[in-house]
Design a protein around this motif. Structure first.
Motif, PDB file in Angstrom:
ATOM      1  N   VAL A  87       0.958  -1.350  -0.126  1.00  0.00           N
ATOM      2  CA  VAL A  87      -0.033   0.052   0.024  1.00  0.00           C
ATOM      3  C   VAL A  87       0.864   1.222  -0.028  1.00  0.00           C
ATOM      4  O   VAL A  87       1.745   1.377   0.832  1.00  0.00           O
ATOM      5  N   GLN A  88       0.206   2.154  -0.661  1.00  0.00           N
ATOM      6  CA  GLN A  88       1.181   3.557  -0.643  1.00  0.00           C
ATOM      7  C   GLN A  88       0.244   4.803  -0.339  1.00  0.00           C
ATOM      8  O   GLN A  88       0.372   5.525   0.060  1.00  0.00           O
ATOM      9  N   THR A  89      -1.373   4.325  -0.679  1.00  0.00           N
ATOM     10  CA  THR A  89      -2.236   5.124  -0.105  1.00  0.00           C
ATOM     11  C   THR A  89      -3.505   4.446   0.346  1.00  0.00           C
ATOM     12  O   THR A  89      -3.752   3.132  -0.036  1.00  0.00           O
ATOM     13  N   ILE A  90      -4.045   4.789   1.423  1.00  0.00           N
ATOM     14  CA  ILE A  90      -4.810   4.203   2.197  1.00  0.00           C
ATOM     15  C   ILE A  90      -6.210   4.999   2.680  1.00  0.00           C
ATOM     16  O   ILE A  90      -5.834   6.116   2.827  1.00  0.00           O
ATOM     17  N   ALA A  91      -7.369   4.398   2.426  1.00  0.00           N
ATOM     18  CA  ALA A  91      -8.569   5.238   2.673  1.00  0.00           C
ATOM     19  C   ALA A  91      -8.726   6.381   2.223  1.00  0.00           C
ATOM     20  O   ALA A  91      -9.234   7.602   2.640  1.00  0.00           O
ATOM     21  N   GLY A  92      -8.280   6.651   0.559  1.00  0.00           N
ATOM     22  CA  GLY A  92      -8.439   7.938   0.081  1.00  0.00           C
ATOM     23  C   GLY A  92      -7.487   8.962   0.758  1.00  0.00           C
ATOM     24  O   GLY A  92      -8.153  10.024   0.861  1.00  0.00           O
ATOM     25  N   TYR A  93      -6.217   8.513   1.074  1.00  0.00           N
ATOM     26  CA  TYR A  93      -5.287   9.642   1.596  1.00  0.00           C
ATOM     27  C   TYR A  93      -6.024   9.999   3.236  1.00  0.00           C
ATOM     28  O   TYR A  93      -5.725  11.117   3.618  1.00  0.00           O
ATOM     29  N   GLY A  94      -6.566   9.028   3.663  1.00  0.00           N
ATOM     30  CA  GLY A  94      -7.132   9.271   4.961  1.00  0.00           C
ATOM     31  C   GLY A  94      -6.066   8.516   6.089  1.00  0.00           C
ATOM     32  O   GLY A  94      -4.940   8.084   5.659  1.00  0.00           O
ATOM     33  N   ASN A  95      -6.176   8.467   7.429  1.00  0.00           N
ATOM     34  CA  ASN A  95      -5.526   8.211   8.321  1.00  0.00           C
ATOM     35  C   ASN A  95      -6.149   7.339   9.222  1.00  0.00           C
ATOM     36  O   ASN A  95      -6.402   7.597  10.619  1.00  0.00           O
ATOM     37  N   PRO A  96      -6.637   5.984   8.711  1.00  0.00           N
ATOM     38  CA  PRO A  96      -7.514   5.339   9.515  1.00  0.00           C
ATOM     39  C   PRO A  96      -6.977   4.725  10.901  1.00  0.00           C
ATOM     40  O   PRO A  96      -5.654   4.344  10.849  1.00  0.00           O
ATOM     41  N   ILE A  97      -7.684   3.989  11.777  1.00  0.00           N
ATOM     42  CA  ILE A  97      -6.935   3.012  12.755  1.00  0.00           C
ATOM     43  C   ILE A  97      -7.140   1.476  12.110  1.00  0.00           C
ATOM     44  O   ILE A  97      -8.146   1.391  11.616  1.00  0.00           O
ATOM     45  N   ILE A  98      -6.432   0.641  12.155  1.00  0.00           N
ATOM     46  CA  ILE A  98      -6.416  -0.434  11.430  1.00  0.00           C
ATOM     47  C   ILE A  98      -6.111  -1.600  12.518  1.00  0.00           C
ATOM     48  O   ILE A  98      -5.035  -1.587  13.427  1.00  0.00           O
ATOM     49  N   VAL A  99      -6.980  -2.444  12.570  1.00  0.00           N
ATOM     50  CA  VAL A  99      -6.743  -3.806  13.637  1.00  0.00           C
ATOM     51  C   VAL A  99      -6.559  -5.058  12.660  1.00  0.00           C
ATOM     52  O   VAL A  99      -7.541  -5.284  11.962  1.00  0.00           O
ATOM     53  N   ASN A 100      -5.658  -5.596  12.517  1.00  0.00           N
ATOM     54  CA  ASN A 100      -5.130  -6.738  11.886  1.00  0.00           C
ATOM     55  C   ASN A 100      -5.367  -7.786  12.508  1.00  0.00           C
ATOM     56  O   ASN A 100      -4.299  -8.254  13.024  1.00  0.00           O
ATOM     57  N   ASN A 101      -6.413  -8.406  12.885  1.00  0.00           N
ATOM     58  CA  ASN A 101      -6.594  -9.584  13.592  1.00  0.00           C
ATOM     59  C   ASN A 101      -6.404 -10.953  13.041  1.00  0.00           C
ATOM     60  O   ASN A 101      -7.113 -11.806  13.027  1.00  0.00           O
TER      61      ASN A 101
END
Length: 622
Positions: A453-467
């Motif tokens: 990934v180089q861009t996520i959530a359309g240039y957003g800054n999300p919280i990610i939980v990779n369970n």
């Protein structure tokens, strides 16, 4: 529990730096109490993806909104690349100590003379004493500066500019700072490999013993750092090359940030998400490809829905590589939960021989892991390849003495040029390998998803939980690099029951706490006295899930049309045919998502029409 630590506001000053000492001197003169003074690493102009470097730096500066900007020892090509984006704001080129000495300041309690080691400690001390930091080779230093509260920032030595950024982070939170010795790359990789293989049934000792040994190893590497004791109400941010030092100190909450490659950007992303308390978690995306039992998904869906979030669920066949990779890159989510298998996959080891741009004969051995996604053409697949450098000119890429044995020079850039853009340098040797280390593929409903990934959530800054199992370091680094404000992953395999227990407890019972504290509390309750506490948090310590009062359909519509604006303004004449095709597909994706919103929320049609007309008017003017 001690008084909660809140995210600071941004200073009206921002610094882009290459010279750590000039940057530290600037910070000591410009820092203000209760504010975070942004320091960003200068774009690395020699990288093949230099434009992405420049855009990321520019976007981060825009997010901060500083009115006074400084360059500190930045090379001319980087300055030239960034300057057009400053839009008339004040820029000072702090190219020497003489220039810095002339900058007006609010306070002047004299100078703090410091040696050239542990400069983050010296900077924090100077800011606390309201003194101007100056450097002298013969001046003393020390490795610890007490804070105003019970939070401690522990930064690994080896990158002076990272220490400067760490000091500003500590200053803004009222925290103390401590510098620990740098860990060799070989030892880092060995420790991580031991974590990730701790569940291997072929091990001759128990996982509990392996984890105890790893905790002791990490404690020894932290050396004499004054880590707070259990029950003190304290917390720690570890700023590290690769290692999960917090695992070794299970009695206190901790989070992690990575020194490389974008520490400054990561901190801004984390604080920016927390400063605006009006938005919260508007959109939550939940991914369950049905590759493993994931009872936590339904409970997280209910918990976030009850706090006002709009829930977007991708389950079973709906969680294909194509659907998930597109969503992760472009959909405007604020929270992402992934529940599936994760692990390194098999691939190919290719040997290339070529002449570099300096005229030298080179041999580069590269391991490659493929990820596959479907396309609109049933006979055509989209392949994403992760490359891991194995050796160069016969020297292992992980050899700690690599730099003294071989000069890499332009070899990597030349190899990329020779294998992309229609130029197809062929390998002289190919062999299948059982494992591409670090590939960290996520199992979707159809194929493996390799998150490059180089861009996520359309240039957003999300919280990610990779369970997922063993989902921390490689994916934490990639997602934080791409813009995540927080990433939570695991160091070992996790069973469905514990995946459910930890994440559901953190998001329900401990929702109102910083995520580092919520995960810490949830693991203590789940594992109790066991050394097994596999979840690791990456991000600023103040990162927290919050309920939302925002109108979700309007929020999504504005984000979608905003991204269509940005993408439509791309300079298409500078793009390759492949990039143009990708751009067209992304714009088409947003068009479909906007149409879906209009159908799903008919009562919002007047608002959607108004936003669309404004967008079309801007496009006509543009």
């Amino acid at each position: 529990m001690s008084t909660p630590i809140s995210s600071p506001r941004f200073s009206d000053v921002a610094i882009v730096g290459d010279d750590a000492f000039l940057t530290a001197m600037l910070c000591s003169r410009l820092a203000k109490q209760g504010e975070y003074l942004t320091v960003l690493e200068a774009p690395r102009m020699a990288r093949p993806d230099v434009q992405a470097e420049v855009v990321t730096c520019n976007n981060t500066l825009a997010r901060v909104g500083a009115t006074r900007n400084f360059f500190a020892g930045v090379e001319i090509d980087a300055k030239n690349a960034l300057s057009p984006y400053y839009n008339g704001t004040e820029i000072t080129d702090a190219s020497s100590e003489d220039v810095i000495a002339k900058i007006p300041v609010l306070h002047n309690n004299g100078e703090l003379v410091w040696g050239r080691d542990n400069i983050g400690v010296g900077l924090l001390k100077a800011m606390r004493e309201k003194k101007h930091l100056v450097f002298s080779d013969s001046a003393p230093t020390h490795t610890y500066q007490r804070g105003l509260n019970s939070h401690l920032v522990v930064v690994e030595d080896g990158d002076p500019l990272a220490q400067v950024i760490a000091a500003n982070y500590a200053w803004s939170l009222g925290a103390g700072i401590c510098v620990i010795p740098e860990v060799s790359k070989v030892e880092e990789d060995d420790i991580l490999a031991r974590f990730y293989s701790s569940s291997d049934v072929s091990q001759t000792v128990s996982q509990q013993q392996i984890l105890r040994d790893l905790a002791e190893t990490l404690r020894l590497l932290v050396a004499d750092a004054p880590i707070p004791k259990a029950g003190s109400g304290a917390s720690v941010t570890f700023i590290t090359g690769k290692l999960p030092f917090g695992f070794a100190f299970p009695d206190i909450p901790s989070t992690h940030l990575f020194v490389y490659p974008r520490l400054g950007v990561t901190i801004v992303n984390g604080f920016a998400r927390q400063i605006d308390r009006t938005i919260g978690t508007v959109v939550a995306a939940l991914v369950d490809p049905k590759q493993t039992d994931a009872p936590e998904v339904a409970k997280v869906r209910e918990a976030l829905f009850n706090r006002g979030s709009l829930i977007r669920t991708y389950e079973g066949d709906g969680a294909s590589v194509r659907a998930i990779s597109t969503m992760i890159d472009w959909y405007p989510y604020d929270f992402l939960l992934i529940a599936t298998h994760c692990g390194d996959v098999s691939g190919v080891r290719d040997t290339y021989r070529f002449t570099d741009s300096a005229g030298s004969e080179r041999e580069l051995v590269v391991d490659s892991a493929p990820g596959i996604a479907t396309t609109d053409d049933p006979d055509l697949f989209k392949v994403t390849v992760m490359n891991v450098f194995h050796s160069i000119d016969g020297v292992s890429w992980t050899d700690p003495d690599k730099d003294s044995k071989v000069e890499v020079g332009t070899a990597i850039k030349d190899w990329i040029d020779l294998t992309t853009g229609g130029r197809e340098l062929k390998p002289v040797k190919k062999e299948q390998i059982d494992r591409v280390y670090g590939s960290a593929a996520l199992a979707m409903s159809d194929f493996n998803y390799i998150a490059m990934v180089q861009t996520i959530a359309g240039y957003g800054n999300p919280i990610i939980v990779n369970n997922a199992c063993v989902s921390w370091h490689q994916l934490a680094s990639r997602f934080m690099y791409a813009g995540a404000s927080t990433y939570i992953g695991t160091l070992a395999e996790v069973l469905p029951w514990e995946a459910e227990e930890v994440i559901v407890r953190a998001i329900t019972k401990h929702y109102d706490k910083p995520l580092a504290h919520a995960i810490w509390s949830a693991q203590r309750e789940t594992y109790q006295g066991s050394v097994r506490k596999p979840y690791v948090v990456t991000g600023v310590y103040t990162s927290q899930l919050r309920p939302t009062t925002a109108d979700a359909p309007e929020y999504i519509a504005r984000r979608i049309l905003g991204m269509m604006d940005i993408l439509s303004n791309r300079r298409k004449g500078q793009l390759t045919d492949y990039a143009l095709k990708e751009l067209g597909e992304t714009i088409a994706y947003y068009q479909r998502e906007f149409e879906h919103l209009v159908k799903a929320y008919p009562k919002y049609k007047p608002m959607f029409d108004s936003l669309l007309q404004s967008f079309l008017a801007r496009r006509k003017r543009g």
